[in-house]
Design a protein around this motif. Structure first.
Motif, PDB file in Angstrom:
ATOM      1  N   GLY A 120       0.818  -1.210   0.000  1.00 27.83           N
ATOM      2  CA  GLY A 120       0.000   0.000   0.000  1.00 27.83           C
ATOM      3  C   GLY A 120       0.849   1.255   0.000  1.00 27.83           C
ATOM      4  O   GLY A 120       0.518   2.244  -0.661  1.00 27.83           O
ATOM      5  N   LEU A 121       1.975   1.236   0.746  1.00 25.81           N
ATOM      6  CA  LEU A 121       2.861   2.402   0.786  1.00 25.81           C
ATOM      7  C   LEU A 121       3.506   2.642  -0.576  1.00 25.81           C
ATOM      8  O   LEU A 121       3.575   3.784  -1.052  1.00 25.81           O
ATOM      9  CB  LEU A 121       3.936   2.191   1.851  1.00 25.81           C
ATOM     10  CG  LEU A 121       4.971   3.313   2.002  1.00 25.81           C
ATOM     11  CD1 LEU A 121       4.283   4.620   2.405  1.00 25.81           C
ATOM     12  CD2 LEU A 121       6.044   2.929   3.009  1.00 25.81           C
ATOM     13  N   ILE A 122       3.983   1.582  -1.211  1.00 27.41           N
ATOM     14  CA  ILE A 122       4.565   1.714  -2.548  1.00 27.41           C
ATOM     15  C   ILE A 122       3.535   2.280  -3.518  1.00 27.41           C
ATOM     16  O   ILE A 122       3.832   3.198  -4.301  1.00 27.41           O
ATOM     17  CB  ILE A 122       5.079   0.346  -3.045  1.00 27.41           C
ATOM     18  CG1 ILE A 122       6.313  -0.075  -2.247  1.00 27.41           C
ATOM     19  CG2 ILE A 122       5.398   0.385  -4.538  1.00 27.41           C
ATOM     20  CD1 ILE A 122       6.741  -1.497  -2.500  1.00 27.41           C
ATOM     21  N   TYR A 123       2.343   1.747  -3.447  1.00 20.18           N
ATOM     22  CA  TYR A 123       1.277   2.198  -4.339  1.00 20.18           C
ATOM     23  C   TYR A 123       0.936   3.657  -4.084  1.00 20.18           C
ATOM     24  O   TYR A 123       0.717   4.435  -5.022  1.00 20.18           O
ATOM     25  CB  TYR A 123       0.043   1.306  -4.129  1.00 20.18           C
ATOM     26  CG  TYR A 123      -0.990   1.415  -5.210  1.00 20.18           C
ATOM     27  CD1 TYR A 123      -0.869   0.678  -6.377  1.00 20.18           C
ATOM     28  CD2 TYR A 123      -2.091   2.246  -5.070  1.00 20.18           C
ATOM     29  CE1 TYR A 123      -1.823   0.756  -7.373  1.00 20.18           C
ATOM     30  CE2 TYR A 123      -3.049   2.340  -6.065  1.00 20.18           C
ATOM     31  CZ  TYR A 123      -2.911   1.590  -7.217  1.00 20.18           C
ATOM     32  OH  TYR A 123      -3.852   1.691  -8.199  1.00 20.18           O
ATOM     33  N   MET A 124       0.899   4.051  -2.818  1.00 17.52           N
ATOM     34  CA  MET A 124       0.573   5.424  -2.471  1.00 17.52           C
ATOM     35  C   MET A 124       1.654   6.392  -2.969  1.00 17.52           C
ATOM     36  O   MET A 124       1.332   7.428  -3.564  1.00 17.52           O
ATOM     37  CB  MET A 124       0.405   5.569  -0.957  1.00 17.52           C
ATOM     38  CG  MET A 124       0.045   6.985  -0.513  1.00 17.52           C
ATOM     39  SD  MET A 124      -0.215   7.119   1.273  1.00 17.52           S
ATOM     40  CE  MET A 124       1.464   6.919   1.863  1.00 17.52           C
ATOM     41  N   VAL A 125       2.916   6.053  -2.748  1.00 19.70           N
ATOM     42  CA  VAL A 125       4.005   6.930  -3.183  1.00 19.70           C
ATOM     43  C   VAL A 125       3.990   7.082  -4.702  1.00 19.70           C
ATOM     44  O   VAL A 125       4.114   8.197  -5.240  1.00 19.70           O
ATOM     45  CB  VAL A 125       5.361   6.379  -2.699  1.00 19.70           C
ATOM     46  CG1 VAL A 125       6.518   7.149  -3.338  1.00 19.70           C
ATOM     47  CG2 VAL A 125       5.463   6.456  -1.188  1.00 19.70           C
ATOM     48  N   ALA A 126       3.829   5.977  -5.417  1.00 18.52           N
ATOM     49  CA  ALA A 126       3.808   6.033  -6.878  1.00 18.52           C
ATOM     50  C   ALA A 126       2.630   6.866  -7.375  1.00 18.52           C
ATOM     51  O   ALA A 126       2.766   7.672  -8.309  1.00 18.52           O
ATOM     52  CB  ALA A 126       3.739   4.619  -7.449  1.00 18.52           C
ATOM     53  N   THR A 127       1.473   6.693  -6.753  1.00 19.75           N
ATOM     54  CA  THR A 127       0.282   7.406  -7.207  1.00 19.75           C
ATOM     55  C   THR A 127       0.345   8.882  -6.847  1.00 19.75           C
ATOM     56  O   THR A 127      -0.100   9.742  -7.620  1.00 19.75           O
ATOM     57  CB  THR A 127      -0.985   6.760  -6.615  1.00 19.75           C
ATOM     58  OG1 THR A 127      -0.979   5.371  -6.922  1.00 19.75           O
ATOM     59  CG2 THR A 127      -2.234   7.384  -7.193  1.00 19.75           C
TER      60      THR A 127
END
Length: 411
Positions: A56-63
């Motif tokens: 979720g953190l990776i996805y949030m940073v990328a988004t």
């Protein structure tokens, strides 16, 4: 009075190529949408040894990165022909899918998600909505509501297709197949359908350019704009959070994957039907009048999904989510040119698109972190419901304020 069905069919027939082009862009934006990426969440977490919160953190940073970028590049929809933007985006989205398929470390995973979100969910959807806002005036509501059916088609068809693909091949091969489909199908069709821009009639152009044409800087100083954006955030945040944690939600409820995958079709059908009706209402009454109502079904749906255990409750939630999506997609596709004009529509809408992408980034990241912290997703859904109710109450006075403004209604 003319038969509304006959009028609608004539509208479809007279504008088929441009509407088909818009649907194509919104459909293939699915490759960068959360429901698509999250369908591979279990395999991705396993391959990269990630927790729910870590992914979720990776996805949030990328988004979040894609949202910030979108603010700056979204204005190209004002400066370049739609076909040039569309072809470029499809090529870049295909390259992003290939990068996703070949990523072997967390850094490349993050970069690939960043590009998928930017070129897919962000720019392809943004370009389609800007094109409809500029190409149509009197029938803008109908054009927008038809174009956004591409989103619902993707959400209805692709989850079950992905489940079938994953039963036959690896998740990486599925991403390579997505890239090939973009290059072999989406690319030539986008050029065929969008290479000739639609020109509104002289009367429509005069109406479109009449009244104040807000710049982005002026819009950013307008208080109602920010209040409306709080409403924009809710469906993006909640829908993305549910889609992203669909595997986890199924585990909590004891539902097999097919229960959730199949429920996407319910949401898609509902969104299409409600969106088409909303488009007709926008052309008759204006998007401003319909603004406050789209969050009520979503508020109820969050309560249902939180408390119910029966597998059918997932489909009922998706029905309510589809109602909110159908209204909100049509309203937010039409309200910006209606309120702020079309001359700087790409620049203005890039802020809105970035806000939606930001919300879709915050959803998986924040909810995943809360899950890891011991705050269950079902409890979080009740808070999301409360947010919808409070925001809906704020939107009623804003709707009245926007209706009092002197910009001519384009009907």
């Amino acid at each position: 009075m003319r038969d509304p069905i006959l009028t609608f069919l004539r509208f479809l027939g007279g504008n088929a190529r441009w509407l088909a082009g818009g649907i194509l862009l919104t459909f293939f934006s699915s490759v960068g949408q959360t429901f698509f990426i999250a369908s591979f969440a279990g395999d991705i977490r396993s391959d990269f040894d990630l927790t729910h919160g870590g992914f979720g953190l990776i996805y949030m940073v990328a988004t979040l990165g894609s949202a910030a970028t979108l603010v700056f590049i979204g204005r190209i929809a004002d400066d370049l022909a739609v076909v040039k933007v569309a072809v470029g985006l499809i090529l870049l989205l295909a390259a992003s899918a290939i990068l996703m398929a070949t990523a072997r470390n967390v850094a490349l995973l993050l970069i690939s998600i960043y590009f998928l979100r930017l070129f897919g969910q962000g720019m392809m959807s943004h370009t389609a909505m800007v094109a409809m806002g500029k190409w149509f005036v009197k029938e803008r509501g109908r054009a927008v509501s038809i174009t956004i059916t591409g989103h619902q088609l993707g959400e209805g068809i692709l989850p079950l297709l992905i489940v079938s693909l994953l039963a036959m091949t690896s998740w990486r091969n599925a991403w390579l197949l997505a890239a090939a489909t973009l290059l072999l199908l989406a690319l030539p069709l986008s050029y065929l359908w969008l290479r000739v821009p639609r020109t509104p009639s002289i009367a429509d152009r005069d109406n479109q350019e009449s009244g104040r044409q807000w710049t982005r800087a002026e819009v950013l100083r307008d208080t109602p704009f920010w209040v409306v954006c709080t409403g924009v955030l809710a469906p993006a945040f909640i829908g993305t959070a549910v889609f992203f944690h669909q595997v986890h939600l199924g585990e909590l409820k004891g539902w097999p994957p097919a229960v959730i995958a199949g429920s996407f079709a319910v949401m898609s059908i509902t969104s299409v039907m409600v969106g088409l009706v909303t488009g007709q209402l926008i052309d008759r009454f204006s998007a401003r009048l319909l603004l406050p109502f789209f969050l009520l079904p979503l508020a109820c749906g969050c309560i249902v999904l939180s408390l119910a255990e029966h597998p059918g409750s997932m489909s009922f939630f998706m029905f309510l989510l589809g109602c909110s999506y159908g209204v909100s997609n049509a309203v937010f596709g039409a309200i910006w040119p209606e309120v702020y004009g079309t001359r700087h529509l790409g620049a203005v809408r890039s802020v809105v698109s970035a806000a939606m992408v930001f919300a879709s980034a915050l959803g998986p990241g924040l909810t995943g972190w809360l899950i890891d912290a011991g705050i269950g997703f079902e409890r979080q859904l009740l808070v999301m419901s409360a947010y919808c109710v409070v925001t809906m109450l704020m939107l009623f006075p804003v709707s009245r304020t926007l209706q009092r403004r002197q910009r001519p209604l384009q009907v």
